[in-house]
Design a protein around this motif. Structure first.
Motif, PDB file in Angstrom:
ATOM      1  N   LEU A  27     -25.651 -37.607 -19.017  1.00 10.32           N
ATOM      2  CA  LEU A  27     -25.838 -38.295 -20.299  1.00 10.32           C
ATOM      3  C   LEU A  27     -25.988 -39.799 -20.058  1.00 10.32           C
ATOM      4  N   GLU A  28     -26.522 -40.467 -21.056  1.00  8.45           N
ATOM      5  CA  GLU A  28     -26.880 -41.876 -20.942  1.00  8.45           C
ATOM      6  C   GLU A  28     -25.707 -42.774 -20.513  1.00  8.45           C
ATOM      7  N   ASP A  29     -24.517 -42.502 -21.053  1.00 12.75           N
ATOM      8  CA  ASP A  29     -23.386 -43.385 -20.745  1.00 12.75           C
ATOM      9  C   ASP A  29     -22.520 -42.852 -19.602  1.00 12.75           C
ATOM     10  N   GLN A  30     -23.048 -41.873 -18.851  1.00  9.61           N
ATOM     11  CA  GLN A  30     -22.317 -41.361 -17.692  1.00  9.61           C
ATOM     12  C   GLN A  30     -23.026 -41.819 -16.427  1.00  9.61           C
ATOM     13  N   ASN A  31     -22.261 -42.404 -15.523  1.00 12.00           N
ATOM     14  CA  ASN A  31     -22.842 -42.976 -14.329  1.00 12.00           C
ATOM     15  C   ASN A  31     -22.212 -42.340 -13.091  1.00 12.00           C
ATOM     16  N   GLN A  32     -23.003 -41.547 -12.373  1.00 12.45           N
ATOM     17  CA  GLN A  32     -22.501 -40.904 -11.157  1.00 12.45           C
ATOM     18  C   GLN A  32     -22.436 -41.935 -10.047  1.00 12.45           C
ATOM     19  N   THR A  33     -21.250 -42.133  -9.447  1.00 15.32           N
ATOM     20  CA  THR A  33     -21.083 -43.210  -8.469  1.00 15.32           C
ATOM     21  C   THR A  33     -20.835 -42.702  -7.054  1.00 15.32           C
ATOM     22  N   ALA A  34     -20.850 -41.393  -6.852  1.00  9.81           N
ATOM     23  CA  ALA A  34     -20.678 -40.828  -5.505  1.00  9.81           C
ATOM     24  C   ALA A  34     -21.521 -39.556  -5.428  1.00  9.81           C
ATOM     25  N   PRO A  35     -21.853 -39.111  -4.208  1.00  8.06           N
ATOM     26  CA  PRO A  35     -22.613 -37.856  -4.109  1.00  8.06           C
ATOM     27  C   PRO A  35     -21.866 -36.701  -4.783  1.00  8.06           C
ATOM     28  N   LEU A  36     -22.630 -35.826  -5.382  1.00  8.48           N
ATOM     29  CA  LEU A  36     -22.064 -34.610  -5.963  1.00  8.48           C
ATOM     30  C   LEU A  36     -22.201 -33.500  -4.936  1.00  8.48           C
ATOM     31  N   LYS A  37     -21.055 -32.928  -4.553  1.00  7.72           N
ATOM     32  CA  LYS A  37     -21.082 -31.835  -3.591  1.00  7.72           C
ATOM     33  C   LYS A  37     -20.676 -30.545  -4.294  1.00  7.72           C
ATOM     34  N   SER A  38     -21.427 -29.498  -4.014  1.00  5.34           N
ATOM     35  CA  SER A  38     -21.092 -28.217  -4.625  1.00  5.34           C
ATOM     36  C   SER A  38     -21.344 -27.092  -3.638  1.00  5.34           C
ATOM     37  N   ALA A  39     -20.377 -26.194  -3.539  1.00  8.72           N
ATOM     38  CA  ALA A  39     -20.530 -25.043  -2.657  1.00  8.72           C
ATOM     39  C   ALA A  39     -20.038 -23.805  -3.378  1.00  8.72           C
ATOM     40  N   GLY A  40     -20.623 -22.675  -3.043  1.00  9.92           N
ATOM     41  CA  GLY A  40     -20.189 -21.437  -3.665  1.00  9.92           C
ATOM     42  C   GLY A  40     -21.149 -20.310  -3.408  1.00  9.92           C
ATOM     43  N   ARG A  41     -21.127 -19.345  -4.330  1.00  7.62           N
ATOM     44  CA  ARG A  41     -21.934 -18.147  -4.121  1.00  7.62           C
ATOM     45  C   ARG A  41     -22.451 -17.659  -5.467  1.00  7.62           C
ATOM     46  N   GLY A  51     -27.483   4.643 -20.861  1.00  8.37           N
ATOM     47  CA  GLY A  51     -28.825   5.114 -20.526  1.00  8.37           C
ATOM     48  C   GLY A  51     -29.442   4.259 -19.435  1.00  8.37           C
ATOM     49  N   ARG A  52     -30.689   3.852 -19.644  1.00  6.39           N
ATOM     50  CA  ARG A  52     -31.361   3.036 -18.631  1.00  6.39           C
ATOM     51  C   ARG A  52     -31.220   1.549 -18.918  1.00  6.39           C
ATOM     52  N   ASN A  53     -30.410   1.224 -19.928  1.00  7.42           N
ATOM     53  CA  ASN A  53     -30.267  -0.168 -20.310  1.00  7.42           C
ATOM     54  C   ASN A  53     -29.282  -0.883 -19.378  1.00  7.42           C
ATOM     55  N   VAL A  54     -29.827  -1.546 -18.365  1.00  6.12           N
ATOM     56  CA  VAL A  54     -28.991  -2.289 -17.425  1.00  6.12           C
ATOM     57  C   VAL A  54     -29.315  -3.769 -17.556  1.00  6.12           C
ATOM     58  N   VAL A  55     -28.291  -4.552 -17.812  1.00  5.31           N
ATOM     59  CA  VAL A  55     -28.474  -5.998 -17.953  1.00  5.31           C
ATOM     60  C   VAL A  55     -28.090  -6.667 -16.639  1.00  5.31           C
ATOM     61  N   GLU A  56     -28.974  -7.536 -16.153  1.00  2.86           N
ATOM     62  CA  GLU A  56     -28.711  -8.218 -14.891  1.00  2.86           C
ATOM     63  C   GLU A  56     -28.127  -9.605 -15.153  1.00  2.86           C
ATOM     64  N   ASP A  57     -26.861  -9.757 -14.868  1.00  4.62           N
ATOM     65  CA  ASP A  57     -26.173 -11.031 -15.056  1.00  4.62           C
ATOM     66  C   ASP A  57     -26.071 -11.772 -13.728  1.00  4.62           C
ATOM     67  N   ILE A  58     -26.050 -13.105 -13.829  1.00  2.71           N
ATOM     68  CA  ILE A  58     -25.813 -13.930 -12.635  1.00  2.71           C
ATOM     69  C   ILE A  58     -24.368 -14.425 -12.693  1.00  2.71           C
ATOM     70  N   ARG A  59     -23.609 -14.152 -11.642  1.00  2.11           N
ATOM     71  CA  ARG A  59     -22.267 -14.712 -11.554  1.00  2.11           C
ATOM     72  C   ARG A  59     -22.270 -15.845 -10.539  1.00  2.11           C
ATOM     73  N   LEU A  60     -21.714 -16.966 -10.922  1.00  2.00           N
ATOM     74  CA  LEU A  60     -21.653 -18.139 -10.053  1.00  2.00           C
ATOM     75  C   LEU A  60     -20.193 -18.493  -9.829  1.00  2.00           C
ATOM     76  N   VAL A  61     -19.782 -18.489  -8.570  1.00  2.00           N
ATOM     77  CA  VAL A  61     -18.409 -18.837  -8.237  1.00  2.00           C
ATOM     78  C   VAL A  61     -18.458 -19.979  -7.241  1.00  2.00           C
ATOM     79  N   GLY A  62     -17.728 -21.037  -7.506  1.00  2.00           N
ATOM     80  CA  GLY A  62     -17.773 -22.147  -6.561  1.00  2.00           C
ATOM     81  C   GLY A  62     -16.945 -23.317  -7.010  1.00  2.00           C
ATOM     82  N   SER A  63     -17.263 -24.470  -6.445  1.00  2.00           N
ATOM     83  CA  SER A  63     -16.523 -25.685  -6.761  1.00  2.00           C
ATOM     84  C   SER A  63     -17.467 -26.872  -6.644  1.00  2.00           C
TER      85      SER A  63
END
Ligand code: ZN
Ligand code: ZN
Length: 183
Positions: A27-41, A51-63
């Motif tokens: 956002l406009e008034d947010q200033n990132q002052t260090a690298p953003l590191k993210s790891a996960g799966r 029946g054949r109705n299968v929904v494909e969800d994405i699960r994201l786990v990390g930090s």
């Protein structure tokens, strides 16, 4: 980094990414002052809805971790935040919950997000997580005196004569009411 459902159908995806300040559009008034590191799966969750109705969800786990400066809500001085957060998120295909009963939708609102098209941009997820990690209204200190609404001086640093020089008409109105009640 784009996380594709088609790729997840073959195997889980491990990620370990670093984003320099500016790489993610905060956002406009947010200033990132260090690298953003993210790891996960990222992994695919198949929801069988009968029946054949299968929904494909994405699960994201990390930090993730980074540092973000935002302005004090009262005096506008920059306030430093060191963020280090974990996440465990589920994204369904957009529209898949349309028409389901309201109880299910209410549950989904709190815990579940939606992806559009072929997948999900990790940057968008992180942007949202940063928003959630920051306080809604941030103050530089609990007793920040803010800016004078009349002359704009930072009252933490210096004082001014504005308030006594110009009494607020709202207070005199209250004073009148109080006098009437006392009679
Ligand atoms: Zn302040
Ligand atoms: Zn003033």
């Amino acid at each position: 980094m784009f996380i594709k459902v088609k790729d997840l159908e073959l195997r889980n995806l491990e990620f370990d990414e670093t984003f320099a300040p500016g790489a993610i559009d905060l956002l406009e008034d947010q200033n990132q002052t260090a690298p953003l590191k993210s790891a996960g799966r990222a992994e695919l969750i198949r929801e069988n809805r009968g029946g054949r109705n299968v929904v494909e969800d994405i699960r994201l786990v990390g930090s993730f971790s980074t540092e973000v400066e935002v302005k004090c809500a009262r005096c506008l001085d920059p306030v430093h935040n060191a963020l280090a957060e974990k996440f465990d998120l589920l994204y369904r295909p957009l529209g898949v919950d349309a028409g389901r009963d309201e109880v299910a939708i209410t549950e989904a609102d709190t815990e579940i997000g939606y992806y559009q098209g072929e997948g999900l941009l990790l940057e968008d997820v992180l942007k949202e997580q940063i928003l959630l990690a920051l306080p809604v209204k941030q103050l530089c200190r609990a007793n920040c005196k803010g800016l004078c609404p009349q002359c704009g001086k930072n009252l933490n640093v210096e004082s001014c004569d504005c308030v006594t020089a110009m009494p607020d008409p709202r207070w005199s109105a209250l004073e009148d009411i109080r006098k009437k009640l006392e009679r």
